[in-house]
Design a protein around this motif. Structure first.
Motif, short mmCIF file in Angstrom:
data_model
loop_
_atom_site.label_atom_id
_atom_site.label_comp_id
_atom_site.label_asym_id
_atom_site.label_seq_id
_atom_site.Cartn_x
_atom_site.Cartn_y
_atom_site.Cartn_z
N PHE A 211 -39.88 -21.84 -46.85
CA PHE A 211 -40.78 -20.94 -46.14
C PHE A 211 -40.14 -20.56 -44.82
O PHE A 211 -39.54 -21.41 -44.14
CB PHE A 211 -42.12 -21.63 -45.91
N GLU A 212 -40.24 -19.29 -44.45
CA GLU A 212 -39.75 -18.85 -43.15
C GLU A 212 -40.79 -17.97 -42.49
O GLU A 212 -41.52 -17.23 -43.16
CB GLU A 212 -38.42 -18.11 -43.28
N TYR B 108 -38.85 -19.91 -37.55
CA TYR B 108 -38.82 -21.24 -38.13
C TYR B 108 -38.53 -21.13 -39.62
O TYR B 108 -39.08 -20.27 -40.31
CB TYR B 108 -40.16 -21.94 -37.91
N VAL B 109 -37.65 -22.00 -40.12
CA VAL B 109 -37.32 -22.07 -41.54
C VAL B 109 -37.52 -23.52 -42.01
O VAL B 109 -37.00 -24.45 -41.39
CB VAL B 109 -35.87 -21.64 -41.82
N TRP B 110 -38.28 -23.67 -43.07
CA TRP B 110 -38.55 -24.99 -43.66
C TRP B 110 -38.04 -24.98 -45.10
O TRP B 110 -38.44 -24.12 -45.90
CB TRP B 110 -40.05 -25.26 -43.63
N HIS C 181 -35.35 -28.48 -41.50
CA HIS C 181 -36.01 -27.69 -40.46
C HIS C 181 -34.96 -27.03 -39.57
O HIS C 181 -33.95 -27.66 -39.21
CB HIS C 181 -36.91 -28.57 -39.59
N SER C 182 -35.19 -25.79 -39.20
CA SER C 182 -34.35 -25.10 -38.23
C SER C 182 -35.15 -23.95 -37.63
O SER C 182 -36.08 -23.42 -38.26
CB SER C 182 -33.06 -24.58 -38.88
N GLY C 183 -34.78 -23.57 -36.42
CA GLY C 183 -35.52 -22.48 -35.81
C GLY C 183 -35.18 -22.25 -34.35
O GLY C 183 -34.31 -22.91 -33.77
N THR C 184 -35.92 -21.31 -33.76
CA THR C 184 -35.72 -20.90 -32.37
C THR C 184 -37.06 -20.58 -31.74
O THR C 184 -37.94 -19.99 -32.39
CB THR C 184 -34.82 -19.64 -32.31
N VAL C 185 -37.21 -20.99 -30.50
CA VAL C 185 -38.37 -20.59 -29.69
C VAL C 185 -37.82 -19.95 -28.43
O VAL C 185 -37.00 -20.55 -27.72
CB VAL C 185 -39.26 -21.80 -29.33
N TRP C 186 -38.27 -18.73 -28.13
CA TRP C 186 -37.71 -17.99 -26.99
C TRP C 186 -38.84 -17.25 -26.28
O TRP C 186 -39.77 -16.74 -26.92
CB TRP C 186 -36.65 -17.00 -27.47
#
Length: 255
Positions: free
Chosen positions: A113-114, A131-133, A162-167
């Motif tokens: 899921f992204e 976010y990518v799960w 899990h991987s992702g970015t918060v900006w």
């Protein structure tokens, strides 16, 4: 080395197919389903050799179901999707013909899921979250020599859950804009090294931008501000660390 040079080449003719359906019931939402195939040659990462030059491409099938949703006030946009990617014929060593070509025998898939969220908390404050799960990732068919590599039923290497970015950015004044964010990735097992895992990591970045006038601006980006050591690319016997603390200043001119 007697100074001789050996060269290899490969000619490939193969179609990549794409198909999709997009449905937009109203101006604030749309939904899509897509199907696609892809392939990569046997020398896509490293140079050709006597084995890979005689091996046909690997093939993959990708499925996705997703949506794009806008808030009523148009301040927020969300993109989300469920996906499944399957490699149908992974390259492996052919135990019966190891001297002339590789064997396209393996199969693996990943599903997950992204989601991306873009929005304005206020007229000056913007946020972005990605976010990518990948909870499902599996070797469906192992190579005959899998005792030295990935085994059937195992989670593939180099596949973080899990991987992702918060900006986020904030407009302090008409001239000044500042921002900051976090990039993260969970642990993953290195290529051909199932005995251990590289730990997950998170890095913090900062940004400041100054608008000189309507045409010129100066931007400074400070990445990995804590100068954290982390494994960015993983291989069987080594890893490549990610960039350390880096300051980049750029001048932009609009014509």
């Amino acid at each position: 080395n007697n100074g001789s040079v050996v060269s290899y080449q490969q000619k490939i003719a193969k179609w990549s197919k794409r198909a999709g359906v997009l449905y937009q019931p109203d101006e604030r939402s749309s939904y899509h389903i897509s199907y696609g195939t892809s392939f990569n040659t046997s020398g896509d990462t490293y140079s050709y050799n006597a084995l890979s030059a005689n091996t046909p491409p690997e093939s993959s099938v990708n499925l996705e179901i997703g949506a794009k949703l806008d808030s009523a006030d148009k301040r927020y946009t969300t993109r989300l999707a469920l996906f499944r990617s399957t490699k149908t014929n992974e390259r492996n060593t052919d135990p019966d013909n190891a001297a002339t070509q590789l064997l396209l025998s393996g199969e693996r898939h990943t599903a997950g899921f992204e989601v991306d969220l873009t929005g304005r908390l206020t007229d000056r404050w913007e946020v972005y979250v990605s976010y990518v799960w990948q909870p499902i990732s599996k070797i469906d068919k192992a190579a005959p020599t899998a005792g030295a590599g990935e085994g059937q039923g195992e989670r593939p290497w180099l596949t973080p859950r899990h991987s992702g970015t918060v900006w986020t950015t904030y407009q302090l004044t008409p001239q000044w804009r500042v921002g900051g964010g976090v990039n993260f990735r969970s642990s993953q097992t290195p290529n051909r090294n199932p005995g251990w895992s590289a730990p997950g990591y998170a890095t913090v970045d900062l940004m400041a931008e100054y608008m000189i006038d309507d045409r010129f601006s100066v931007k400074a980006n400070l990445t990995n501000i804590a100068d954290r050591l982390y494994a960015d690319a993983l291989y069987s016997g080594h890893y490549v660390p990610g960039p350390g603390r880096t300051l980049q200043v750029s001048l932009t001119a609009k014509f």
